[in-house]
Design a protein around this motif. Structure first.
Motif, short mmCIF file in Angstrom:
data_model
loop_
_atom_site.label_atom_id
_atom_site.label_comp_id
_atom_site.label_asym_id
_atom_site.label_seq_id
_atom_site.Cartn_x
_atom_site.Cartn_y
_atom_site.Cartn_z
N LEU A 23 0.81 -1.21 0.00
CA LEU A 23 0.00 0.00 0.00
C LEU A 23 0.85 1.27 0.00
O LEU A 23 0.57 2.22 -0.72
CB LEU A 23 -0.95 -0.01 1.20
N GLU A 24 1.94 1.28 0.76
CA GLU A 24 2.80 2.46 0.82
C GLU A 24 3.40 2.79 -0.55
O GLU A 24 3.40 3.93 -1.00
CB GLU A 24 3.91 2.25 1.85
N ASN A 25 3.92 1.77 -1.23
CA ASN A 25 4.50 2.00 -2.56
C ASN A 25 3.44 2.42 -3.57
O ASN A 25 3.69 3.26 -4.44
CB ASN A 25 5.21 0.75 -3.06
N TYR A 26 2.25 1.84 -3.46
CA TYR A 26 1.17 2.20 -4.38
C TYR A 26 0.75 3.66 -4.18
O TYR A 26 0.55 4.40 -5.14
CB TYR A 26 -0.02 1.25 -4.18
N LYS A 27 0.66 4.10 -2.92
CA LYS A 27 0.35 5.51 -2.64
C LYS A 27 1.43 6.42 -3.21
O LYS A 27 1.14 7.48 -3.75
CB LYS A 27 0.21 5.74 -1.13
N SER A 45 7.91 10.49 -12.59
CA SER A 45 9.17 10.67 -11.89
C SER A 45 9.01 10.18 -10.46
O SER A 45 8.12 10.61 -9.74
CB SER A 45 9.55 12.15 -11.89
N LEU A 46 9.87 9.26 -10.06
CA LEU A 46 9.87 8.74 -8.70
C LEU A 46 11.16 9.16 -8.01
O LEU A 46 12.19 9.27 -8.66
CB LEU A 46 9.80 7.21 -8.69
N SER A 47 11.10 9.34 -6.71
CA SER A 47 12.32 9.66 -5.98
C SER A 47 13.29 8.49 -6.10
O SER A 47 12.88 7.34 -6.24
CB SER A 47 12.02 9.95 -4.51
N GLU A 48 14.58 8.78 -6.06
CA GLU A 48 15.58 7.73 -6.22
C GLU A 48 15.56 6.72 -5.08
O GLU A 48 16.09 5.63 -5.21
CB GLU A 48 16.97 8.34 -6.37
N GLN A 49 14.96 7.09 -3.97
CA GLN A 49 14.90 6.18 -2.83
C GLN A 49 13.68 5.26 -2.88
O GLN A 49 13.46 4.47 -1.99
CB GLN A 49 14.88 6.97 -1.51
N HIS A 50 12.87 5.36 -3.91
CA HIS A 50 11.68 4.53 -3.98
C HIS A 50 12.06 3.06 -4.07
O HIS A 50 13.08 2.69 -4.65
CB HIS A 50 10.82 4.93 -5.20
N THR A 51 11.24 2.21 -3.49
CA THR A 51 11.48 0.77 -3.45
C THR A 51 11.67 0.18 -4.84
O THR A 51 12.42 -0.78 -4.99
CB THR A 51 10.31 0.07 -2.73
N ILE A 52 11.02 0.72 -5.85
CA ILE A 52 11.17 0.20 -7.21
C ILE A 52 12.62 0.34 -7.66
O ILE A 52 13.18 -0.59 -8.26
CB ILE A 52 10.21 0.91 -8.18
N HIS A 53 13.25 1.48 -7.38
CA HIS A 53 14.65 1.65 -7.76
C HIS A 53 15.55 0.69 -6.99
O HIS A 53 16.48 0.11 -7.56
CB HIS A 53 15.10 3.09 -7.53
N GLU A 54 15.28 0.51 -5.72
CA GLU A 54 16.04 -0.45 -4.91
C GLU A 54 15.88 -1.86 -5.46
O GLU A 54 16.85 -2.62 -5.55
CB GLU A 54 15.59 -0.39 -3.45
N PHE A 55 14.65 -2.21 -5.84
CA PHE A 55 14.38 -3.52 -6.41
C PHE A 55 15.19 -3.71 -7.70
O PHE A 55 15.83 -4.75 -7.90
CB PHE A 55 12.89 -3.68 -6.70
N MET A 56 15.17 -2.72 -8.58
CA MET A 56 15.89 -2.84 -9.85
C MET A 56 17.39 -2.92 -9.63
O MET A 56 18.07 -3.70 -10.31
CB MET A 56 15.53 -1.68 -10.78
N GLU A 57 17.92 -2.15 -8.69
CA GLU A 57 19.35 -2.25 -8.39
C GLU A 57 19.72 -3.66 -7.94
O GLU A 57 20.74 -4.20 -8.34
CB GLU A 57 19.74 -1.24 -7.32
N ALA A 58 18.87 -4.25 -7.13
CA ALA A 58 19.14 -5.58 -6.60
C ALA A 58 18.96 -6.69 -7.64
O ALA A 58 19.58 -7.74 -7.54
CB ALA A 58 18.24 -5.86 -5.39
N HIS A 59 18.12 -6.46 -8.65
CA HIS A 59 17.76 -7.52 -9.59
C HIS A 59 18.27 -7.32 -11.01
O HIS A 59 18.09 -8.20 -11.86
CB HIS A 59 16.23 -7.69 -9.63
N THR A 60 18.89 -6.20 -11.32
CA THR A 60 19.31 -5.92 -12.69
C THR A 60 20.23 -7.00 -13.25
O THR A 60 20.01 -7.49 -14.36
CB THR A 60 19.98 -4.53 -12.79
N THR A 61 21.25 -7.39 -12.52
CA THR A 61 22.19 -8.40 -13.01
C THR A 61 21.48 -9.71 -13.30
O THR A 61 21.71 -10.33 -14.36
CB THR A 61 23.34 -8.60 -12.01
N LYS A 62 20.60 -10.13 -12.43
CA LYS A 62 19.86 -11.38 -12.63
C LYS A 62 18.97 -11.29 -13.87
O LYS A 62 18.92 -12.22 -14.68
CB LYS A 62 19.00 -11.65 -11.39
N ILE A 63 18.29 -10.17 -14.04
CA ILE A 63 17.41 -9.98 -15.20
C ILE A 63 18.24 -9.96 -16.49
O ILE A 63 17.89 -10.61 -17.47
CB ILE A 63 16.57 -8.70 -15.04
#
Length: 184
Positions: A23-27, A45-63
């Motif tokens: 819910l927090e990310n959706y808001k 435009s999302l802030s750089e600290q948004h969870t989506i950016h953190e997710f992509m940083e963590a998963h980019t190499t795997k993807i």
């Protein structure tokens, strides 16, 4: 669906649902400001600290490794943006194949694969698949459920569209672009 685009696609159902769909990310998505409208999509435009950016940083190499293995690419680069498709603005992406002059000419910055990560906490709609450039060739739909990651190789056969003419909630996605060199 196995015959769509010569089976050059990956669908990971719920790939991101446990990490970014709450819910927090959706808001946060709903309160982000729009920076551009391109081909039926509102780019946000999302802030750089948004969870989506953190997710992509963590998963980019795997993807990237997954795509390079499935589609036989080497050393891909990734660019992504967050998008909104609203019914009230009649947004949609018409039938097309993402195969452009850059691809025809084998330019190293051409987008060779595309991806869509569904960010809504509930199903809205996925990507419609077609065997030809005519709407009568509709095959079915891929992705669109919470956290689904749908990736496909760009080719002359990758006909697809997105957007519904019936009422729906706002559809939020992370759109991914893969190229052999950084995209200008």
């Amino acid at each position: 669906m196995n015959n769509w685009n010569n089976n050059d696609y990956i669908l990971l159902k719920g790939y991101a649902s446990h990490e970014i769909l709450n819910l927090e990310n959706y808001k946060h998505l709903r309160s982000s400001h729009l920076v551009d409208v391109h081909e039926g999509l509102m780019v946000m435009s999302l802030s750089e600290q948004h969870t989506i950016h953190e997710f992509m940083e963590a998963h980019t190499t795997k993807i990237l490794n997954m795509i390079e293995t499935k589609f036989n690419f080497k050393n891909l680069y990734l660019r992504y943006n967050t998008n909104l498709m609203q019914y009230k603005h009649n947004h949609g992406i018409p039938l097309h194949n993402d195969w452009f002059e850059d691809n025809e000419n084998n330019q190293s910055h051409a987008i060779v694969a595309r991806g869509v990560l569904s960010l809504n906490p509930t199903y809205i709609f996925g990507t419609d698949m077609y065997s030809l450039k005519y709407t009568e060739s509709y095959i079915g739909e891929l992705g669109g459920h919470p956290g689904d990651l749908f990736i496909f190789k760009c080719s002359p056969d990758s006909y697809h569209a997105a957007g519904k003419t019936t009422p729906h909630d706002d559809r939020y996605t992370l759109n991914l672009f893969f190229s052999q060199e950084p995209i200008p």
